[in-house]
Design a protein around this motif. Structure first.
Motif, PDB file in Angstrom:
ATOM      1  N   UNK A   9       0.838  -1.200   0.000  1.00  0.00           N
ATOM      2  CA  UNK A   9       0.000   0.000   0.000  1.00  0.00           C
ATOM      3  C   UNK A   9       0.871   1.247   0.000  1.00  0.00           C
ATOM      4  N   UNK A  10       1.918   1.222   0.805  1.00  0.00           N
ATOM      5  CA  UNK A  10       2.832   2.353   0.883  1.00  0.00           C
ATOM      6  C   UNK A  10       3.502   2.588  -0.472  1.00  0.00           C
ATOM      7  N   UNK A  11       3.916   1.535  -1.132  1.00  0.00           N
ATOM      8  CA  UNK A  11       4.543   1.657  -2.453  1.00  0.00           C
ATOM      9  C   UNK A  11       3.535   2.215  -3.461  1.00  0.00           C
ATOM     10  N   UNK A  14       3.040   5.866  -2.705  1.00  0.00           N
ATOM     11  CA  UNK A  14       4.216   6.616  -3.149  1.00  0.00           C
ATOM     12  C   UNK A  14       4.212   6.776  -4.665  1.00  0.00           C
ATOM     13  N   UNK A  15       3.818   5.740  -5.373  1.00  0.00           N
ATOM     14  CA  UNK A  15       3.732   5.799  -6.834  1.00  0.00           C
ATOM     15  C   UNK A  15       2.672   6.823  -7.254  1.00  0.00           C
ATOM     16  N   UNK A  16       1.527   6.806  -6.584  1.00  0.00           N
ATOM     17  CA  UNK A  16       0.475   7.783  -6.882  1.00  0.00           C
ATOM     18  C   UNK A  16       0.954   9.202  -6.570  1.00  0.00           C
ATOM     19  N   UNK A  22       4.335  14.734 -10.624  1.00  0.00           N
ATOM     20  CA  UNK A  22       4.707  14.910 -12.023  1.00  0.00           C
ATOM     21  C   UNK A  22       3.610  15.682 -12.767  1.00  0.00           C
ATOM     22  N   UNK A  23       2.355  15.314 -12.532  1.00  0.00           N
ATOM     23  CA  UNK A  23       1.237  16.012 -13.181  1.00  0.00           C
ATOM     24  C   UNK A  23       1.167  17.476 -12.751  1.00  0.00           C
TER      25      UNK A  23
END
Length: 121
Positions: A9-11, A14-16, A22-23
């Motif tokens: 979930x943490x990964x 972090x990806x989100x 970036x967006x």
């Protein structure tokens, strides 16, 4: 196992977060470019407005400088004689003569290339 799910979930979060950052950065760059384009268009608008005002002033100046000259000559004997021979029954309701032929005839008509020096062409 519980800590494994938490790490996944943490990964995922972090990806989100990276995608969102970036967006956000892309949106900020786009907005900066948009601001530059807006400033450029505003400057062009101001320049165009100056040109329009200058052209309008020139047109108004030219309109004010147009002069019409009319050379008036005395009536000829034939015109004087013709003007005195109309009866009241030859006039319309506005008091104008009902002549088929105009009393005044142009001896000549000048074109745009004629001058006072060379007379009518």
């Amino acid at each position: 196992e519980n800590s494994g799910r938490t790490l996944e979930k943490l990964a995922s979060v972090e990806s989100q977060l990276r995608d969102t950052i970036r967006q956000r950065d892309e949106a900020n760059n786009f907005m900066e470019c948009f601001g530059d384009r807006e400033r450029e268009l505003c400057l062009r608008l101001v320049d165009s407005d100056h040109v329009r005002r200058d052209l309008h002033a020139k047109v108004m100046q030219l309109m004010g400088n147009i002069r019409v000259f009319v050379r008036i000559r005395p009536m000829t004997k034939g015109e004087k004689d013709a003007s005195g021979h109309y009866q009241d029954d030859q006039k319309n309701e506005a008091g104008r003569l009902k002549a088929d032929e105009p009393i005044f005839k142009f001896p000549s008509i000048s074109d745009r290339n004629s001058t006072n020096n060379n007379g009518p062409v």
